[in-house]
Design a protein around this motif. Structure first.
Motif, mmCIF file in Angstrom:
data_model
loop_
_atom_site.group_PDB
_atom_site.id
_atom_site.type_symbol
_atom_site.label_atom_id
_atom_site.label_comp_id
_atom_site.label_asym_id
_atom_site.label_seq_id
_atom_site.Cartn_x
_atom_site.Cartn_y
_atom_site.Cartn_z
ATOM 1 N N ALA A 1 0.838 -1.206 0.000
ATOM 2 C CA ALA A 1 0.000 0.000 0.000
ATOM 3 C C ALA A 1 0.870 1.253 0.000
ATOM 4 C CB ALA A 1 -0.924 -0.008 1.208
ATOM 5 N N GLN A 2 1.974 1.203 0.756
ATOM 6 C CA GLN A 2 2.852 2.375 0.798
ATOM 7 C C GLN A 2 3.497 2.615 -0.558
ATOM 8 O OE1 GLN A 2 2.926 4.529 3.177
ATOM 9 N NE2 GLN A 2 4.225 5.707 1.795
ATOM 10 N N ARG A 3 3.884 1.518 -1.240
ATOM 11 C CA ARG A 3 4.493 1.688 -2.566
ATOM 12 C C ARG A 3 3.486 2.323 -3.521
ATOM 13 N NH1 ARG A 3 6.763 -3.889 -4.175
ATOM 14 N NH2 ARG A 3 7.273 -4.290 -2.023
ATOM 15 N N VAL A 4 2.239 1.895 -3.425
ATOM 16 C CA VAL A 4 1.207 2.477 -4.288
ATOM 17 C C VAL A 4 1.070 3.962 -3.995
ATOM 18 C CG1 VAL A 4 -1.250 2.438 -4.856
ATOM 19 C CG2 VAL A 4 -0.026 0.303 -4.519
ATOM 20 N N ARG A 5 1.058 4.298 -2.689
ATOM 21 C CA ARG A 5 0.902 5.718 -2.331
ATOM 22 C C ARG A 5 2.108 6.526 -2.776
ATOM 23 N NH1 ARG A 5 -1.424 3.842 2.485
ATOM 24 N NH2 ARG A 5 -3.681 3.892 2.218
ATOM 25 N N ASP A 6 3.314 5.930 -2.650
ATOM 26 C CA ASP A 6 4.517 6.650 -3.102
ATOM 27 C C ASP A 6 4.415 6.998 -4.571
ATOM 28 O OD1 ASP A 6 6.937 4.838 -1.075
ATOM 29 O OD2 ASP A 6 5.801 6.673 -0.721
ATOM 30 N N PHE A 7 3.770 6.143 -5.329
ATOM 31 C CA PHE A 7 3.618 6.393 -6.752
ATOM 32 C C PHE A 7 2.633 7.526 -6.993
ATOM 33 C CE2 PHE A 7 3.674 5.678 -11.113
ATOM 34 C CZ PHE A 7 2.429 5.402 -11.624
ATOM 35 N N GLY A 8 1.782 7.805 -5.986
ATOM 36 C CA GLY A 8 0.810 8.888 -6.147
ATOM 37 C C GLY A 8 -0.604 8.377 -6.302
ATOM 38 N N ALA A 9 -0.781 7.048 -6.197
ATOM 39 C CA ALA A 9 -2.120 6.499 -6.354
ATOM 40 C C ALA A 9 -2.701 6.160 -4.990
ATOM 41 C CB ALA A 9 -2.065 5.249 -7.217
ATOM 42 N N GLU A 10 -3.970 5.775 -4.971
ATOM 43 C CA GLU A 10 -4.660 5.454 -3.733
ATOM 44 C C GLU A 10 -5.094 4.002 -3.834
ATOM 45 O OE1 GLU A 10 -5.308 8.331 -1.633
ATOM 46 O OE2 GLU A 10 -5.462 6.622 -0.253
ATOM 47 N N PRO A 11 -4.572 3.109 -2.977
ATOM 48 C CA PRO A 11 -5.010 1.706 -3.089
ATOM 49 C C PRO A 11 -6.507 1.621 -2.857
ATOM 50 C CG PRO A 11 -3.294 1.978 -1.408
ATOM 51 C CD PRO A 11 -3.681 3.341 -1.850
ATOM 52 N N ALA A 12 -7.194 0.850 -3.679
ATOM 53 C CA ALA A 12 -8.652 0.774 -3.571
ATOM 54 C C ALA A 12 -9.100 -0.641 -3.871
ATOM 55 C CB ALA A 12 -9.278 1.759 -4.567
ATOM 56 N N PRO A 13 -8.734 -1.597 -3.029
ATOM 57 C CA PRO A 13 -9.042 -2.989 -3.353
ATOM 58 C C PRO A 13 -10.535 -3.274 -3.307
ATOM 59 C CG PRO A 13 -8.024 -2.816 -1.176
ATOM 60 C CD PRO A 13 -8.034 -1.450 -1.738
ATOM 61 N N LEU A 14 -11.008 -4.008 -4.292
ATOM 62 C CA LEU A 14 -12.391 -4.452 -4.340
ATOM 63 C C LEU A 14 -12.385 -5.857 -4.919
ATOM 64 C CD1 LEU A 14 -14.915 -1.849 -5.829
ATOM 65 C CD2 LEU A 14 -14.778 -2.707 -3.511
ATOM 66 N N GLY A 15 -13.272 -6.701 -4.446
ATOM 67 C CA GLY A 15 -13.348 -8.066 -4.957
ATOM 68 C C GLY A 15 -14.091 -8.128 -6.274
ATOM 69 N N PRO A 16 -14.166 -9.334 -6.863
ATOM 70 C CA PRO A 16 -14.717 -9.472 -8.224
ATOM 71 C C PRO A 16 -16.131 -8.924 -8.396
ATOM 72 C CG PRO A 16 -13.875 -11.582 -7.416
ATOM 73 C CD PRO A 16 -13.684 -10.611 -6.319
ATOM 74 N N ALA A 17 -17.063 -9.333 -7.526
ATOM 75 C CA ALA A 17 -18.451 -8.931 -7.750
ATOM 76 C C ALA A 17 -18.621 -7.422 -7.590
ATOM 77 C CB ALA A 17 -19.367 -9.675 -6.774
ATOM 78 N N GLU A 18 -17.983 -6.863 -6.540
ATOM 79 C CA GLU A 18 -18.115 -5.424 -6.317
ATOM 80 C C GLU A 18 -17.465 -4.635 -7.443
ATOM 81 O OE1 GLU A 18 -16.719 -7.486 -4.233
ATOM 82 O OE2 GLU A 18 -17.755 -7.437 -2.298
ATOM 83 N N TYR A 19 -16.335 -5.161 -7.965
ATOM 84 C CA TYR A 19 -15.633 -4.472 -9.047
ATOM 85 C C TYR A 19 -16.510 -4.429 -10.291
ATOM 86 C CZ TYR A 19 -11.604 -3.186 -11.978
ATOM 87 O OH TYR A 19 -10.739 -2.558 -12.833
ATOM 88 N N ASP A 20 -17.194 -5.554 -10.581
ATOM 89 C CA ASP A 20 -18.109 -5.580 -11.721
ATOM 90 C C ASP A 20 -19.152 -4.486 -11.583
ATOM 91 O OD1 ASP A 20 -18.175 -9.154 -12.403
ATOM 92 O OD2 ASP A 20 -17.173 -7.498 -13.426
ATOM 93 N N ALA A 21 -19.739 -4.392 -10.382
ATOM 94 C CA ALA A 21 -20.785 -3.393 -10.152
ATOM 95 C C ALA A 21 -20.217 -1.987 -10.336
ATOM 96 C CB ALA A 21 -21.368 -3.567 -8.742
ATOM 97 N N PHE A 22 -18.986 -1.772 -9.813
ATOM 98 C CA PHE A 22 -18.338 -0.467 -9.940
ATOM 99 C C PHE A 22 -18.146 -0.098 -11.407
ATOM 100 C CE2 PHE A 22 -15.545 2.999 -9.098
ATOM 101 C CZ PHE A 22 -14.463 2.879 -9.944
ATOM 102 N N MET A 23 -17.686 -1.077 -12.205
ATOM 103 C CA MET A 23 -17.413 -0.787 -13.610
ATOM 104 C C MET A 23 -18.694 -0.432 -14.351
ATOM 105 S SD MET A 23 -14.342 -3.227 -14.872
ATOM 106 C CE MET A 23 -14.889 -4.847 -14.394
ATOM 107 N N ARG A 24 -19.773 -1.144 -14.031
ATOM 108 C CA ARG A 24 -21.040 -0.848 -14.704
ATOM 109 C C ARG A 24 -21.472 0.573 -14.374
ATOM 110 N NH1 ARG A 24 -22.254 -6.251 -15.336
ATOM 111 N NH2 ARG A 24 -22.259 -6.711 -13.112
ATOM 112 N N GLN A 25 -21.282 0.935 -13.108
ATOM 113 C CA GLN A 25 -21.675 2.283 -12.703
ATOM 114 C C GLN A 25 -20.806 3.328 -13.410
ATOM 115 O OE1 GLN A 25 -19.730 3.590 -9.512
ATOM 116 N NE2 GLN A 25 -21.125 5.178 -8.876
ATOM 117 N N GLN A 26 -19.515 3.039 -13.601
ATOM 118 C CA GLN A 26 -18.626 3.965 -14.295
ATOM 119 C C GLN A 26 -19.062 4.165 -15.735
ATOM 120 O OE1 GLN A 26 -15.179 5.553 -13.551
ATOM 121 N NE2 GLN A 26 -16.599 5.810 -11.872
ATOM 122 N N VAL A 27 -19.442 3.072 -16.413
ATOM 123 C CA VAL A 27 -19.888 3.195 -17.803
ATOM 124 C C VAL A 27 -21.087 4.129 -17.847
ATOM 125 C CG1 VAL A 27 -20.898 1.975 -19.744
ATOM 126 C CG2 VAL A 27 -19.019 0.948 -18.493
ATOM 127 N N ALA A 28 -22.016 3.933 -16.876
ATOM 128 C CA ALA A 28 -23.215 4.776 -16.849
ATOM 129 C C ALA A 28 -22.848 6.235 -16.613
ATOM 130 C CB ALA A 28 -24.156 4.278 -15.759
#
Lengths: 322, 507
Positions: free
Chosen positions: A281-308
């Motif tokens: 997580a620290q390496r991700v933050r050092d790069f400037g990003a924000e770790p945002a782990p989500l599992g498969p089903a939730e990620y699918d739902a997130f992606m659908r919402q993004q398309v919308a």
């Protein structure tokens, strides 16, 4: 009799072979197709998690860069790969958030043929202007754009990228007309802001961080709804009066649809666990990003919402790729 | 820290045995990669990135520098010997280099390329050390209008390679422009000329086209037309440069390096433009008694200049990355992510915050440069023996080499179809005396010019006058006009003076 004993002995020797009929996954290295060039953000995120994942899964990860068409060439390669659980795709907002609306004649459907395995991180965009330029705040930017419509332009990393559509969205929300000047990639886009050719750009936060710290560029706001933990001193655009502006680039892992569900669940769990590891997580933050782990089903739902969310912006911008 | 002190520090770090070992490895790898048409330094460094987890920063960067410079050396070797350019910057070298190889001057061609690369690499690295920040500030002042004017200047250089028939030369040029249009249009996101093939969405690779035009086309043409039963072995002349060759090469080396470095520093410059300008300049500036060699037996100036320009530009590409944190090419972007693997964020303050590493990097560029010329010069004799292979086998080998190089990297059948399709077109082009160089120039310059034009017009809100109202752009355009019209005016003026003198004498 000797012959029968020999046959029985031979059969006994074959038994372990039968017991080995179901190899445990994974027993070969895993291949991750990347939609960008080697060394880009997708590559970097994977490499940050590589050692943890290798420990957890017992197999190395191989990167297969297939750049082109905003990640769609790589996505197509992955979608059509053998679904044996050994090929995956590092997907992102361009392939699964904006892509489905932007590319109208794909030979596959990103959401259906490449379902999510896990989300990795958010990469905020930041609105940058020239450090010693004429504007120092969002209010000044909007006022300047209204007063000088011939100089109200913004650069992007290319047509259809999140930097392009962020700029379009900004113009829509603030009711000001801005002209889009596309460049090839984030670096030329930043160079254009640096020498004053364009007024502003809303692009990858890590890419411009050093220039902002050195004063050559000024960061007026982050594009996410909440301040970024890596740059807490920069206010969000929403705080400064841009209504409903929550944009960030996101990255994750997707698998070809027919891959068995248990395999997807297992890989998803391991990736989430890797991201919850403080070192990763620290390496991700050092790069400037924000770790945002989500599992498969939730990620699918997130992606659908993004398309919308992105569909109306894409349509309003008038950009399509047939 | 001032530059000399920095360099001293850098050398002290770089000249250890372990680091020299890394440099040697990098140089070998780089040369091998430069030789293959499909693989480039960017992809190689990307594949090597995992070593950053186990190797110290200094060692890893020395390795990468070796690969980076080595690729430039290797690209020119196959350009000259096999007419198969390995890098886009080596395409122009193939024009004269391959002709020299055919007339038995492969040794001097390779030698001048190697030494020219060394000279240019040194000039370039000196430029990075001392001139970096100044040049980059100037380079940043260039906008799309200036880039378009530079492209116009480069288009003028096409006149140097048009050959005997301007009509055929221009037809080749437009074919090149057509090939350059394939892909997704940057301004509108619309795919053009892709015929629904997704692999074409990112355009056609220029090195692929160069290999197809030069190597595959020539091979197919020979297979078609060569009815001679006996296998002819090419003559292999001297291996090293004669005094004459040295004298002829020094000017082009220095001019090429001086031309190449600023182009490398420019964000949208690249390594191809300076090679074209250098070729044009050398053709115009060559001593008249050698002028006939261009395009026939191969003029050494045409190898020395472009090679130097190529290498200096490659060095220049590192300047924006080190001074501003702005990667302007794929290789620079990979180096950037190598820095990030070590937790270093390149930016405007890199020289201050990471002085140690940066100066070691620059020192290792010098070392890689020296190592490469020391490695390559003796190898000239070895490379040249390849030409002793009888022609049929040699060309068959070239064909296999080109095919494997193309397919092995991209794994794309479309690339092979393109390679042979364009190869067949090139075969007919040779039959009917169409020059192939303008195709490549059109392909490289076309998309860049179009993009610069449209960006400039978008920024100026459709005002075409922007190209002449901006002072730098105007200067470059005037230079282009002078380059185009100048020789003709001078020639006409000289002819008139000649006539006057004659009539004066008669009187």
């Amino acid at each position: 009799m000797a012959t029968r004993r020999h046959i029985l002995a031979g059969a006994a020797l074959l038994a372990p072979d039968l017991a080995r009929a179901q190899p445990a996954w994974p027993d070969r290295p895993l291949r991750f197709v990347i939609g960008g060039a080697a060394g880009g953000a997708s590559d970097i995120f994977l490499r940050m998690m590589e050692s943890r994942l290798r420990e957890a899964l017992g197999q190395p990860l191989i990167i297969d860069p297939r750049p082109g068409a905003g990640g769609m060439v790589g996505a197509e390669v992955a979608a059509k790969a053998t679904p044996d659980g050994y090929t995956y795709y590092i997907n992102h907002i361009a392939s699964h958030g904006i892509g489905p609306t932007l590319y109208r004649r794909l030979s596959f459907d990103p959401l259906r043929d490449l379902p999510g395995v896990a989300r990795i991180a958010f990469l905020p965009n930041v609105l940058i202007v020239k450090g010693d330029g004429p504007v120092r705040s969002i209010a000044e930017l909007v006022a300047f754009a209204r007063a000088h419509p011939d100089r109200a332009n913004f650069s992007s990393a290319g047509s259809g990228t999140s930097s392009h559509l962020s700029g379009v969205l900004f113009g829509q929300r603030m009711g000001v007309e801005v002209t889009h000047v596309p460049y090839r990639g984030t670096a030329p886009s930043m160079a254009a802001v640096l020498n004053g050719e364009v007024l502003f750009a809303i692009d990858n936060a890590p890419a411009s961080r050093q220039q902002v710290l050195a004063g050559m560029l000024r960061a007026l706001g982050v594009s996410t709804a909440r301040r970024a933990s890596t740059m807490p001193e920069i206010p969000t655009l929403q705080e400064q009066g841009v209504p409903e502006f929550d944009v960030s680039s996101w990255y994750g892992i997707a698998a070809p649809a027919p891959v068995p569900r248990p395999v997807i669940e297992r890989l998803g769990r391991e990736v989430v666990a890797a991201l919850n590891d403080p070192a990763v997580a620290q390496r991700v933050r050092d790069f400037g990003a924000e770790p945002a782990p989500l599992g498969p089903a939730e990620y699918d739902a997130f992606m659908r919402q993004q398309v919308a969310t992105w569909a109306p912006v894409v349509r309003a911008s008038g950009v399509t790729v047939d | 820290m001032d530059s000399l002190a920095g360099l001293a520090l850098g050398f002290s770090h770089a000249l250890t045995l372990a680091n020299l070992g890394w440099a040697l490895l990098g140089c070998f790898l780089g040369t091998a990669i430069g030789v293959l048409p499909g693989l480039g330094p960017a992809l190689t460094i990307a594949l090597l990135l995992p070593i950053t987890f186990s190797v110290s920063a200094t060692g890893a960067f020395i390795l990468f520098c070796g690969v980076f410079y080595g690729a430039m050396y290797g690209g020119s070797t196959t350009s000259i010997l096999l007419n198969t350019p390995g890098e886009s910057g080596s395409i122009i070298t193939a024009l004269e280099g391959a002709k020299m190889a055919k007339s038995g001057r492969a040794g001097p061609a390779l030698a001048t390329a190697a030494i020219g690369s060394f000279v240019a690499g040194t000039v370039g690295t000196l430029g990075i050390s001392f001139l970096g920040p100044i040049v980059v500030e100037l380079a940043l002042k260039l906008g799309p209008a200036e880039y378009f004017s530079l492209m116009v200047l480069c288009f003028v250089t096409v006149s140097a390679v048009l050959g005997s028939s301007a009509l055929r030369g221009l037809a080749s040029l437009f074919f090149g422009l057509l090939l350059g249009l394939v892909g997704v249009d940057n301004q509108t996101g619309q795919p053009r000329l892709t015929f629904g093939v997704p692999e074409l969405l990112d355009g056609v690779n220029v090195v692929l086209v160069a290999v197809a035009l030069f190597a595959v086309g020539e091979t197919l043409y020979l297979a078609w037309r060569w009815t001679n039963a006996e296998a002819v072995i090419r003559p292999v002349g001297r291996l090293m440069l004669s005094k004459e060759d040295w004298k002829r090469s020094i000017g082009p080396w220095l001019r090429g390096a001086g031309l190449g470095f600023p182009f490398g520093v420019m964000p949208a410059g690249g390594t191809e433009m300076p090679t074209m300008l250098s070729y044009y300049a050398e053709k115009k500036l060559v001593d008249p008694k050698h002028a006939h060699e261009f395009g026939t037996t191969g003029a050494i100036e045409g190898v020395a200049g472009p090679e130097a320009a190529n290498n200096a530009a490659a060095a220049g590409v590192l300047v924006p990355m080190l001074t501003l944190g702005l990667p302007t090419s794929a290789t620079a972007a990979i180096m950037l992510s190598a820095f990030q693997s070590y937790g270093i964020q390149p930016g405007p303050l890199l020289f201050q915050t990471q002085a140690d590493l940066v100066w070691t990097l620059i020192a290792s560029l010098f070392i890689a440069n020296v190592m490469l010329v020391v490695l390559n010069l003796p190898l000239v004799g070895l490379w040249v023996r390849i030409l002793k292979i009888p022609t049929p086998q040699l060309y068959a080998g070239i064909l296999v080499f080109a095919t494997i190089g193309t397919y092995g990297i991209s794994n794309s059948v479309i690339d092979l179809v393109l390679l042979y399709g364009i190869g067949i077109i090139a075969m007919f082009m040779r039959r009917f005396d169409f020059p192939t160089a303008p195709v490549v120039i059109g392909m490289i310059l076309g998309p860049m010019a179009e993009q610069a034009l449209r960006q400039a017009l978008t920024i100026s809100q459709g005002d075409w006058g922007t190209f002449v109202t901006r002072p730098v752009s105007l200067c470059i355009l005037l230079l282009a006009v002078a380059a185009l019209a100048g020789p003709r005016i001078l020639g006409a003026w000289a002819a008139r003076r000649g006539i006057k003198a004659q009539s004066g004498g008669v009187d």
